[in-house]
Design an enzyme around this catalytic site. Structure first.
Site, PDB file in Angstrom:
ATOM      1  CE  LYS A 107      -3.844  -2.322   2.389  1.00 34.22           C
ATOM      2  NZ  LYS A 107      -4.818  -2.196   3.510  1.00 34.22           N
ATOM      3  CE1 TYR A 160      -9.421  -3.363   0.903  1.00 35.12           C
ATOM      4  CE2 TYR A 160      -8.876  -1.137   0.221  1.00 35.12           C
ATOM      5  CZ  TYR A 160      -8.497  -2.356   0.760  1.00 35.12           C
ATOM      6  OH  TYR A 160      -7.194  -2.570   1.162  1.00 35.12           O
ATOM      7  CG  PHE A 185     -13.990   3.092   8.321  1.00 35.79           C
ATOM      8  CD1 PHE A 185     -14.836   2.570   9.295  1.00 35.79           C
ATOM      9  CD2 PHE A 185     -13.423   2.219   7.406  1.00 35.79           C
ATOM     10  CE1 PHE A 185     -15.094   1.202   9.362  1.00 35.79           C
ATOM     11  CE2 PHE A 185     -13.673   0.849   7.456  1.00 35.79           C
ATOM     12  CZ  PHE A 185     -14.521   0.339   8.436  1.00 35.79           C
ATOM     13  NE  ARG A 212      -6.166 -12.295   5.018  1.00 33.41           N
ATOM     14  CZ  ARG A 212      -6.854 -11.154   5.102  1.00 33.41           C
ATOM     15  NH1 ARG A 212      -6.805 -10.272   4.104  1.00 33.41           N
ATOM     16  NH2 ARG A 212      -7.587 -10.887   6.135  1.00 33.41           N
ATOM     17  CB  THR A 239      -7.256  -5.937   9.794  1.00 32.81           C
ATOM     18  OG1 THR A 239      -7.688  -7.086   9.048  1.00 32.81           O
ATOM     19  CG2 THR A 239      -7.649  -4.668   9.064  1.00 32.81           C
ATOM     20  NE  ARG A 291      -2.185  -5.776   7.071  1.00 30.59           N
ATOM     21  CZ  ARG A 291      -3.367  -6.260   6.692  1.00 30.59           C
ATOM     22  NH1 ARG A 291      -3.959  -7.213   7.411  1.00 30.59           N
ATOM     23  NH2 ARG A 291      -3.952  -5.804   5.610  1.00 30.59           N
ATOM     24  CG  ASN A 338      -3.440  -2.446   6.980  1.00 25.63           C
ATOM     25  OD1 ASN A 338      -3.321  -1.970   5.855  1.00 25.63           O
ATOM     26  ND2 ASN A 338      -4.534  -3.064   7.387  1.00 25.63           N
ATOM     27  CG  HIS A 354      -4.947  -6.307  -0.341  1.00 26.86           C
ATOM     28  ND1 HIS A 354      -6.150  -6.386   0.314  1.00 26.86           N
ATOM     29  CD2 HIS A 354      -5.059  -7.100  -1.451  1.00 26.86           C
ATOM     30  CE1 HIS A 354      -6.966  -7.187  -0.383  1.00 26.86           C
ATOM     31  NE2 HIS A 354      -6.330  -7.618  -1.445  1.00 26.86           N
ATOM     32  CD  GLU A 385      -8.832  -9.079  -3.591  1.00 29.54           C
ATOM     33  OE1 GLU A 385      -7.627  -9.336  -3.379  1.00 29.54           O
ATOM     34  OE2 GLU A 385      -9.674  -8.960  -2.672  1.00 29.54           O
TER      35      GLU A 385
HETATM   36  O1  CDP Z   1      -6.944  -5.828   4.818  1.00 36.46           O
HETATM   37  P1  CDP Z   1      -7.745  -6.894   5.547  1.00 36.46           P
HETATM   38  O2  CDP Z   1      -8.294  -7.946   4.640  1.00 36.46           O
HETATM   39  O3  CDP Z   1      -6.975  -7.460   6.716  1.00 36.46           O
HETATM   40  O4  CDP Z   1      -9.001  -6.130   6.225  1.00 36.46           O
HETATM   41  P2  CDP Z   1     -10.426  -5.704   5.621  1.00 36.46           P
HETATM   42  O5  CDP Z   1     -11.403  -5.874   6.728  1.00 36.46           O
HETATM   43  O6  CDP Z   1     -10.716  -6.380   4.331  1.00 36.46           O
HETATM   44  O7  CDP Z   1     -10.269  -4.130   5.404  1.00 36.46           O
HETATM   45  C1  CDP Z   1      -9.587  -3.647   4.271  1.00 36.46           C
HETATM   46  C2  CDP Z   1      -8.750  -2.445   4.671  1.00 36.46           C
HETATM   47  O8  CDP Z   1      -9.598  -1.360   5.036  1.00 36.46           O
HETATM   48  C3  CDP Z   1      -7.846  -2.656   5.885  1.00 36.46           C
HETATM   49  O9  CDP Z   1      -6.645  -3.302   5.570  1.00 36.46           O
HETATM   50  C4  CDP Z   1      -7.618  -1.226   6.339  1.00 36.46           C
HETATM   51  O10 CDP Z   1      -6.651  -0.571   5.524  1.00 36.46           O
HETATM   52  C5  CDP Z   1      -8.983  -0.597   6.062  1.00 36.46           C
HETATM   53  N1  CDP Z   1      -9.839  -0.620   7.283  1.00 36.46           N
HETATM   54  C6  CDP Z   1      -9.842   0.488   8.130  1.00 36.46           C
HETATM   55  O11 CDP Z   1      -9.138   1.473   7.854  1.00 36.46           O
HETATM   56  N2  CDP Z   1     -10.624   0.494   9.261  1.00 36.46           N
HETATM   57  C7  CDP Z   1     -11.373  -0.593   9.568  1.00 36.46           C
HETATM   58  N3  CDP Z   1     -12.118  -0.580  10.688  1.00 36.46           N
HETATM   59  C8  CDP Z   1     -11.395  -1.709   8.724  1.00 36.46           C
HETATM   60  C9  CDP Z   1     -10.607  -1.695   7.579  1.00 36.46           C
HETATM   61 MG    MG Z   2      -9.719  -7.837   3.135  1.00 39.95          MG
END
Ligand code: CDP
Ligand code: MG
Length: 141
Positions: free
Chosen positions: A10, A50, A58, A86, A92, A103, A117, A120, A131
């Site tokens: 990212k 997303y 957010f 992962r 996350t 991370r 973070n 991805h 994707e």
């Molecule tokens: O990236 P990951 O699959 O671990 O998490 P996700 O739930 O698919 O969310 C995608 C991305 O959105 C996260 O990696 C964060 O950058 C952002 N995010 C955030 O800023 N605040 C949250 N509460 C959840 C996600």
């Molecule tokens: Mg995700």
């Protein structure tokens, strides 16, 4: 069976010059790099990427973060690479990510409530297919 996943470094990871270290971890783990490209994301592609988050309050912060600079996108392959990448990424929220994970070792967040973070990775084989097609085109699956 070899599988593929979609991954991204990212904008915070690119800006902080972490590309080399993260690619090194991928190679050390024995995964094969199939595609790699540095580019700017777009709002349109991020809304699809997303789609599970577009209705969250957010989501604007996520857009601002993900459009703040170029991202390194790629496809890697190897045994169980979806789950394995992962695990390598960690949780996350960097606060919950264990030391030793990308991370856990590199992420700074949350900063101003915004989770930065670094990386991805697709969360399932189906998401990986979707994707890879979204970012690289249908013929690359
Ligand atoms: O990236 P990951 O699959 O671990 O998490 P996700 O739930 O698919 O969310 C995608 C991305 O959105 C996260 O990696 C964060 O950058 C952002 N995010 C955030 O800023 N605040 C949250 N509460 C959840 C996600
Ligand atoms: Mg995700």
């Amino acid at each position: 069976m070899t599988e593929k996943t979609f991954f991204m470094i990212k904008p915070d990871g690119v800006e902080r010059r972490l590309i080399g270290e993260i690619i090194h971890l991928i190679e050390r783990r024995g995964f094969t790099i199939e595609r790699l490209e540095l580019r700017m994301a777009t709002e349109d592609i991020l809304r699809q990427h997303y789609s599970h988050l577009v209705d969250k309050p957010f989501f604007g912060d996520i857009l601002g973060y993900m459009l703040s600079g170029p991202v390194l996108i790629g496809v890697i392959s190897g045994p169980k690479v979806v789950k394995s990448w992962r695990i390598m990424m960690g949780a996350t929220n960097p606060v919950d990510a264990v030391p030793g994970s990308i991370r856990g070792d590199f992420a700074m967040g949350p900063v101003d409530g915004n989770i930065k973070n670094v990386v991805h990775g697709s969360d399932s084989k189906e998401a990986a297919q979707r994707e890879i097609a979204l970012w690289f085109g249908q013929s690359n699956n």
